[in-house]
Design a protein around this motif. Structure first.
Motif, PDB file in Angstrom:
ATOM      1  N   TYR A  69      76.292  31.184 -25.056  1.00  0.00           N
ATOM      2  CA  TYR A  69      76.050  30.929 -26.476  1.00  0.00           C
ATOM      3  C   TYR A  69      74.769  30.111 -26.601  1.00  0.00           C
ATOM      4  N   PRO A  70      73.642  30.761 -26.950  1.00  0.00           N
ATOM      5  CA  PRO A  70      72.371  30.029 -27.047  1.00  0.00           C
ATOM      6  C   PRO A  70      72.408  28.898 -28.082  1.00  0.00           C
ATOM      7  N   GLU A  71      73.103  29.146 -29.191  1.00  0.00           N
ATOM      8  CA  GLU A  71      73.219  28.148 -30.265  1.00  0.00           C
ATOM      9  C   GLU A  71      74.682  28.066 -30.694  1.00  0.00           C
ATOM     10  N   PRO A  72      75.530  27.441 -29.875  1.00  0.00           N
ATOM     11  CA  PRO A  72      76.956  27.398 -30.230  1.00  0.00           C
ATOM     12  C   PRO A  72      77.200  26.574 -31.487  1.00  0.00           C
ATOM     13  N   LYS A  73      78.266  26.939 -32.180  1.00  0.00           N
ATOM     14  CA  LYS A  73      78.685  26.142 -33.338  1.00  0.00           C
ATOM     15  C   LYS A  73      79.147  24.768 -32.858  1.00  0.00           C
ATOM     16  N   ALA A  74      79.235  23.832 -33.782  1.00  0.00           N
ATOM     17  CA  ALA A  74      79.575  22.448 -33.442  1.00  0.00           C
ATOM     18  C   ALA A  74      80.879  22.338 -32.641  1.00  0.00           C
ATOM     19  N   ALA A  75      81.867  23.162 -32.975  1.00  0.00           N
ATOM     20  CA  ALA A  75      83.165  23.102 -32.283  1.00  0.00           C
ATOM     21  C   ALA A  75      83.061  23.506 -30.820  1.00  0.00           C
ATOM     22  N   ALA A  76      81.978  24.208 -30.463  1.00  0.00           N
ATOM     23  CA  ALA A  76      81.818  24.700 -29.089  1.00  0.00           C
ATOM     24  C   ALA A  76      80.608  24.077 -28.400  1.00  0.00           C
ATOM     25  N   GLU A  77      80.163  22.958 -28.880  1.00  0.00           N
ATOM     26  CA  GLU A  77      78.956  22.321 -28.326  1.00  0.00           C
ATOM     27  C   GLU A  77      79.062  22.071 -26.822  1.00  0.00           C
ATOM     28  N   GLN A  78      80.290  21.882 -26.304  1.00  0.00           N
ATOM     29  CA  GLN A  78      80.468  21.585 -24.881  1.00  0.00           C
ATOM     30  C   GLN A  78      80.059  22.747 -23.982  1.00  0.00           C
ATOM     31  N   ILE A  79      79.859  23.967 -24.538  1.00  0.00           N
ATOM     32  CA  ILE A  79      79.442  25.095 -23.697  1.00  0.00           C
ATOM     33  C   ILE A  79      77.965  25.440 -23.886  1.00  0.00           C
ATOM     34  N   ARG A  80      77.230  24.635 -24.621  1.00  0.00           N
ATOM     35  CA  ARG A  80      75.782  24.857 -24.738  1.00  0.00           C
ATOM     36  C   ARG A  80      75.151  24.783 -23.350  1.00  0.00           C
ATOM     37  N   GLY A  81      74.282  25.740 -23.061  1.00  0.00           N
ATOM     38  CA  GLY A  81      73.609  25.742 -21.766  1.00  0.00           C
ATOM     39  C   GLY A  81      74.499  26.152 -20.606  1.00  0.00           C
ATOM     40  N   ARG A  82      75.577  26.868 -20.902  1.00  0.00           N
ATOM     41  CA  ARG A  82      76.526  27.274 -19.857  1.00  0.00           C
ATOM     42  C   ARG A  82      76.794  28.770 -19.928  1.00  0.00           C
ATOM     43  N   VAL A  83      77.223  29.318 -18.802  1.00  0.00           N
ATOM     44  CA  VAL A  83      77.426  30.759 -18.652  1.00  0.00           C
ATOM     45  C   VAL A  83      78.837  31.020 -18.124  1.00  0.00           C
ATOM     46  N   ALA A  84      79.528  32.020 -18.711  1.00  0.00           N
ATOM     47  CA  ALA A  84      80.866  32.414 -18.262  1.00  0.00           C
ATOM     48  C   ALA A  84      80.844  33.875 -17.819  1.00  0.00           C
ATOM     49  N   PHE A  85      81.930  34.301 -17.177  1.00  0.00           N
ATOM     50  CA  PHE A  85      81.967  35.622 -16.546  1.00  0.00           C
ATOM     51  C   PHE A  85      83.252  36.369 -16.859  1.00  0.00           C
ATOM     52  N   TRP A  86      83.175  37.698 -16.737  1.00  0.00           N
ATOM     53  CA  TRP A  86      84.331  38.579 -16.829  1.00  0.00           C
ATOM     54  C   TRP A  86      83.976  39.871 -16.107  1.00  0.00           C
ATOM     55  N   LYS A  87      84.669  40.973 -16.399  1.00  0.00           N
ATOM     56  CA  LYS A  87      84.392  42.291 -15.816  1.00  0.00           C
ATOM     57  C   LYS A  87      84.420  42.270 -14.292  1.00  0.00           C
TER      58      LYS A  87
END
Length: 93
Positions: A69-87
């Motif tokens: 999330y390049p510009e996460p909403k305030a509720a998700a600020e803790q994942i700014r600058g982070r990457v997750a995976f699936w598939k």
């Protein structure tokens, strides 16, 4: 934690943030040589607009297998600058 796909570690960090059972790795913990920008985007009502990376490892492509999330909403600020995976990307200690 390690993110592994196609028998290759594509990200590794002791500092992941878990949101909705997904480990978000710091951007500097990913091994950039395996990541390709994607044009894909999705939207989450509380996190915002997600962008994607595809993984290319040992000649194989895993399309849109990582997101951030390049510009996460305030509720998700803790994942700014982070990457997750699936598939099929395995997350292991």
């Amino acid at each position: 934690m390690k993110a592994i796909w196609n028998n290759t570690v594509v990200a590794e960090s002791n500092d992941t943030v878990v949101v909705e059972n997904n480990h978000y790795f710091p951007a500097d913990a990913i091994k950039r040589e395996y990541f390709e920008d994607s044009i894909a985007h999705t939207s989450c009502p509380w996190k915002g607009r997600a962008s994607y990376y595809s993984l290319r490892v040992n000649g194989e492509l895993n399309k849109d297998a990582a997101w951030f999330y390049p510009e996460p909403k305030a509720a998700a600020e803790q994942i700014r600058g982070r990457v997750a995976f699936w598939k099929g990307v395995q997350i292991q200690p």
